[in-house]
Design an enzyme around this catalytic site. Sequence first.
Site, PDB file in Angstrom:
ATOM      1  N   GLY A 199       1.700   2.149  10.898  1.00  0.00           N
ATOM      2  CA  GLY A 199       2.601   3.266  10.502  1.00  0.00           C
ATOM      3  C   GLY A 199       3.491   3.757  12.315  1.00  0.00           C
ATOM      4  O   GLY A 199       3.803   4.992  11.866  1.00  0.00           O
TER       5      GLY A 199
ATOM      6  N   HIS B  98      -9.542   0.879   4.271  1.00  0.00           N
ATOM      7  CA  HIS B  98      -8.471   1.270   4.864  1.00  0.00           C
ATOM      8  C   HIS B  98      -9.061   1.929   5.923  1.00  0.00           C
ATOM      9  O   HIS B  98      -9.336   3.124   5.909  1.00  0.00           O
ATOM     10  CB  HIS B  98      -7.569   1.777   4.085  1.00  0.00           C
ATOM     11  CG  HIS B  98      -6.030   1.310   4.470  1.00  0.00           C
ATOM     12  ND1 HIS B  98      -5.434   2.713   5.398  1.00  0.00           N
ATOM     13  CD2 HIS B  98      -5.113   0.571   4.822  1.00  0.00           C
ATOM     14  CE1 HIS B  98      -4.447   2.741   5.693  1.00  0.00           C
ATOM     15  NE2 HIS B  98      -4.045   1.387   5.195  1.00  0.00           N
TER      16      HIS B  98
ATOM     17  N   ASN C 293       0.968  -1.386  -0.140  1.00  0.00           N
ATOM     18  CA  ASN C 293      -0.072   0.170  -0.132  1.00  0.00           C
ATOM     19  C   ASN C 293       0.841   1.268  -0.183  1.00  0.00           C
ATOM     20  O   ASN C 293       1.018   2.252   1.353  1.00  0.00           O
ATOM     21  CB  ASN C 293      -1.211  -0.021   1.478  1.00  0.00           C
ATOM     22  CG  ASN C 293      -1.196   1.654   1.253  1.00  0.00           C
ATOM     23  OD1 ASN C 293      -1.955   1.808   1.086  1.00  0.00           O
ATOM     24  ND2 ASN C 293      -2.118   1.818   2.909  1.00  0.00           N
TER      25      ASN C 293
ATOM     26  N   LYS D  30      -0.046   3.688  -0.174  1.00  0.00           N
ATOM     27  CA  LYS D  30      -0.353   6.011   0.369  1.00  0.00           C
ATOM     28  C   LYS D  30       0.032   6.122  -0.996  1.00  0.00           C
ATOM     29  O   LYS D  30       0.154   6.552  -1.592  1.00  0.00           O
ATOM     30  CB  LYS D  30       0.078   5.853   1.732  1.00  0.00           C
ATOM     31  CG  LYS D  30       0.074   4.024   2.529  1.00  0.00           C
ATOM     32  CD  LYS D  30      -0.028   4.609   3.919  1.00  0.00           C
ATOM     33  CE  LYS D  30      -0.203   3.480   4.621  1.00  0.00           C
ATOM     34  NZ  LYS D  30      -0.557   3.288   6.257  1.00  0.00           N
TER      35      LYS D  30
ATOM     36  N   SER E  86       2.307  -2.345  10.617  1.00  0.00           N
ATOM     37  CA  SER E  86       4.076  -2.166  10.545  1.00  0.00           C
ATOM     38  C   SER E  86       4.054  -3.745  10.414  1.00  0.00           C
ATOM     39  O   SER E  86       5.413  -3.978  11.128  1.00  0.00           O
ATOM     40  CB  SER E  86       4.189  -1.872  11.897  1.00  0.00           C
ATOM     41  OG  SER E  86       3.529  -0.911  11.963  1.00  0.00           O
TER      42      SER E  86
ATOM     43  N   GLU F 245      -7.487   4.329   7.091  1.00  0.00           N
ATOM     44  CA  GLU F 245      -7.090   5.651   6.945  1.00  0.00           C
ATOM     45  C   GLU F 245      -8.275   6.606   6.210  1.00  0.00           C
ATOM     46  O   GLU F 245      -9.139   8.070   6.312  1.00  0.00           O
ATOM     47  CB  GLU F 245      -5.737   6.213   6.294  1.00  0.00           C
ATOM     48  CG  GLU F 245      -4.709   5.917   6.875  1.00  0.00           C
ATOM     49  CD  GLU F 245      -3.666   5.437   5.961  1.00  0.00           C
ATOM     50  OE1 GLU F 245      -3.207   5.412   5.411  1.00  0.00           O
ATOM     51  OE2 GLU F 245      -2.213   5.154   7.063  1.00  0.00           O
TER      52      GLU F 245
HETATM   53  P1  PGA Z   1       2.630   0.185   7.595  1.00  0.00           P
HETATM   54  O1  PGA Z   1       1.345   0.687   6.909  1.00  0.00           O
HETATM   55  O2  PGA Z   1       2.764  -0.755   6.885  1.00  0.00           O
HETATM   56  O3  PGA Z   1       3.182   1.413   7.245  1.00  0.00           O
HETATM   57  O4  PGA Z   1       2.087   0.032   9.374  1.00  0.00           O
HETATM   58  C1  PGA Z   1      -0.123  -1.067   6.201  1.00  0.00           C
HETATM   59  C2  PGA Z   1      -1.227   0.103   5.917  1.00  0.00           C
HETATM   60  O5  PGA Z   1      -1.378   0.693   5.770  1.00  0.00           O
HETATM   61  O6  PGA Z   1      -2.340  -1.170   4.886  1.00  0.00           O
END
Ligand code: PGA
Length: 250
Positions: free
Chosen positions: A173, A95, A9, A11, A205, A97
């Site tokens: 994140g 997601h 992802n 982003k 993460s 977010e």
């Molecule tokens: P991250 O993000 O691996 O940076 O924690 C995962 C995600 O948002 O799908």
Amino acid sequence: MRTPLVAGNWKMLGTRASNRELLDALAAGIGGLEGIECAVCVPYPYLGETAGRLAKTRIAWGAQNLSEHKEGAFTGEVSASMLAEFGCRYVLVGHSERRQLYAETDAVVAAKYAAVQAHGMKPILCVGETLAEREAGRTEEVVLRQLEVVCSLNGEASFKAAVVAYEPVWAIGTGRTAAPQQAQAVHAFLRGRVPAGTRIIYGGSVKADNAAALFAMQDVDGGLIGGASRVAADFIAVVQHAARAAQRKG
Ligand code: PGA
């Protein structure tokens, strides 16, 4: 056996130049890998170039969001049919977010999921609890609600053409990963609510140094990778861990 999936992802990160480098490194490093599926979910403007650069590889591509509407006067939105035209195989829906920053409700997420499937693509449905919800002992209740709204609009059988991503919000994140056993417990719970064969991947993460332990869990069928998906060596290492874990699980 469930073929593992590792999806990146990206982003809202990257440039045309950095993406080209990343895609070419992924194509060279994991473009021919068998026994596993991998994908990158990229920002909309980069879909065309991603499709071109990955066309001769086994790496799929997809988007991070879409409109729940078919077409029309929805300025700034992107429809499922547009994504299908670019050869997307996967689209992230729900997601955290999107849920938190753009106030996407469970009902909107369910409608987006339907739009993805109506165009022959696979939704990666993200579910997960916040830290407050976990601490209040509400993890199962929250992920079940997120799953059930999708289920009641689309039917349980629809999960056969979808992927579920368990992403605890507190682990996204933050550098704070769910312990493998914590992830496994939620995955096992979700497993009991979707048809056999549905892939349930973990996100939050995931990095090269914790991926092996997470993917070794019986009900963890791969990962949704944010930060580490923007660094070719890291993403390649995560994908290789998933491939090895799948071989061990047989
Ligand atoms: P991250 O993000 O691996 O940076 O924690 C995962 C995600 O948002 O799908």
